[in-house]
Design a protein around this motif. Sequence first.
Motif, short mmCIF file in Angstrom:
data_model
loop_
_atom_site.label_atom_id
_atom_site.label_comp_id
_atom_site.label_asym_id
_atom_site.label_seq_id
_atom_site.Cartn_x
_atom_site.Cartn_y
_atom_site.Cartn_z
N VAL A 166 0.85 -1.20 0.00
CA VAL A 166 0.00 0.00 0.00
C VAL A 166 0.88 1.25 0.00
CG1 VAL A 166 -1.83 1.26 1.22
CG2 VAL A 166 -1.83 -1.25 1.21
N GLU A 167 0.48 2.24 -0.78
CA GLU A 167 1.21 3.51 -0.85
C GLU A 167 0.23 4.69 -0.80
OE1 GLU A 167 3.88 2.24 -4.14
OE2 GLU A 167 2.37 3.09 -5.46
N ALA A 168 0.74 5.81 -0.32
CA ALA A 168 -0.05 7.04 -0.19
C ALA A 168 0.34 8.01 -1.29
CB ALA A 168 0.20 7.67 1.17
N GLU A 169 -0.66 8.60 -1.94
CA GLU A 169 -0.40 9.44 -3.10
C GLU A 169 -1.31 10.67 -3.09
OE1 GLU A 169 0.16 7.39 -6.72
OE2 GLU A 169 0.89 5.57 -5.72
N ILE A 170 -0.94 11.66 -3.88
CA ILE A 170 -1.82 12.79 -4.14
C ILE A 170 -2.39 12.60 -5.54
CG2 ILE A 170 -1.92 15.30 -4.50
CD1 ILE A 170 0.16 15.53 -2.22
N VAL A 213 -3.12 0.29 -3.84
CA VAL A 213 -2.65 -1.07 -3.51
C VAL A 213 -2.00 -1.59 -4.78
CG1 VAL A 213 -3.27 -3.36 -2.69
CG2 VAL A 213 -4.63 -1.37 -1.97
N ILE A 214 -0.67 -1.67 -4.76
CA ILE A 214 0.03 -2.19 -5.93
C ILE A 214 0.27 -3.68 -5.73
CG2 ILE A 214 1.13 -0.08 -6.75
CD1 ILE A 214 3.67 -0.99 -5.21
N ASP A 215 0.44 -4.39 -6.84
CA ASP A 215 0.68 -5.83 -6.79
C ASP A 215 1.45 -6.21 -8.04
OD1 ASP A 215 0.49 -8.39 -5.71
OD2 ASP A 215 -1.30 -8.86 -6.91
MG MG Z 1 1.58 4.14 -6.95
#
Ligand code: MG
Length: 268
Positions: free
Chosen positions: A112-116, A146-148
């Motif tokens: 999981v990553e946080a983005e704007i 959520v990247i995979d």
């Molecule tokens: Mg990303």
Amino acid sequence: MSFDTPKTLSDIAIERLAERVETAQRYATPIHKLTEDYPDLTVAEGYRVQTALRRSLEGRGQQVIGWKAGLTSKPKMAQMGVSTPAIGFLTDAMERPANSAISVSDLIHPRVEAEIAFVTKVELSGKVSAADVMAATDYVQPALEVIDSRFSGFKFDLESVIADNSSSARFVPGGRMVRPDALDLRTVGVVMEHNGQIAQIGAGAEVLGHPAEAIAMLVGVLDDIGETLPAGSFVMAGAITAAIPVKAGDTITARFYEMGSITVTLTD
Ligand code: MG
Ligand code: OOG
């Protein structure tokens, strides 16, 4: 980035690679890097595979609702060992509501990553600047991605990850929608909590100095592949911090300075 290199892989070979990636996505089964079979795979060919994948998913009824930039921050480049940004497309089938439960049973090794995220109000095309992006933006808001990666061990190179749609799997818009000029996006801080413990912190400036620079880069790549960014697109600028590996039972909360927060819970 110039994509003037001659076509070396046939359209059939590109279609086969797209099928390989799509099957890995659908059945959550890891595959080895495409460059193991095609060591000469180029970035342009990676995007041809991504385009074939996009056309196939559209043929199955998915709608492209936006795009994402990836590998745009130093923490992400260091985590993945790749130093050039990439883009990917987002479809309606990948979207999940904020504060919902997301199943990991149909994912391989989610992170999981946080983005704007930016939502645009006019079309952007050709080579554009960050100022052009800001002027074309209706509002910005937080998002979790959520990247995979479909590649074994989450190990890849730039060409393979582009073919795999830059590891796109799920995305979660949330928090507050803010006019693009209401905040200095460089100093928007984010704190990511993993099961209540602070796991990552960062600020918008990690993303190419300013998140709008990532969207300008993305529009330039779209131009290279013969596309434009339509008005009304949802576009993520790329992870601010390194991505957090998650499993069923975990909760991630990202708190954005003056832009609210998003929580997701991972389930079986
Ligand atoms: Mg990303
Ligand atoms: C590639 C996708 C990167 C981001 O925000 O940097 C990305 C990966 O790390 O698997 O989405």
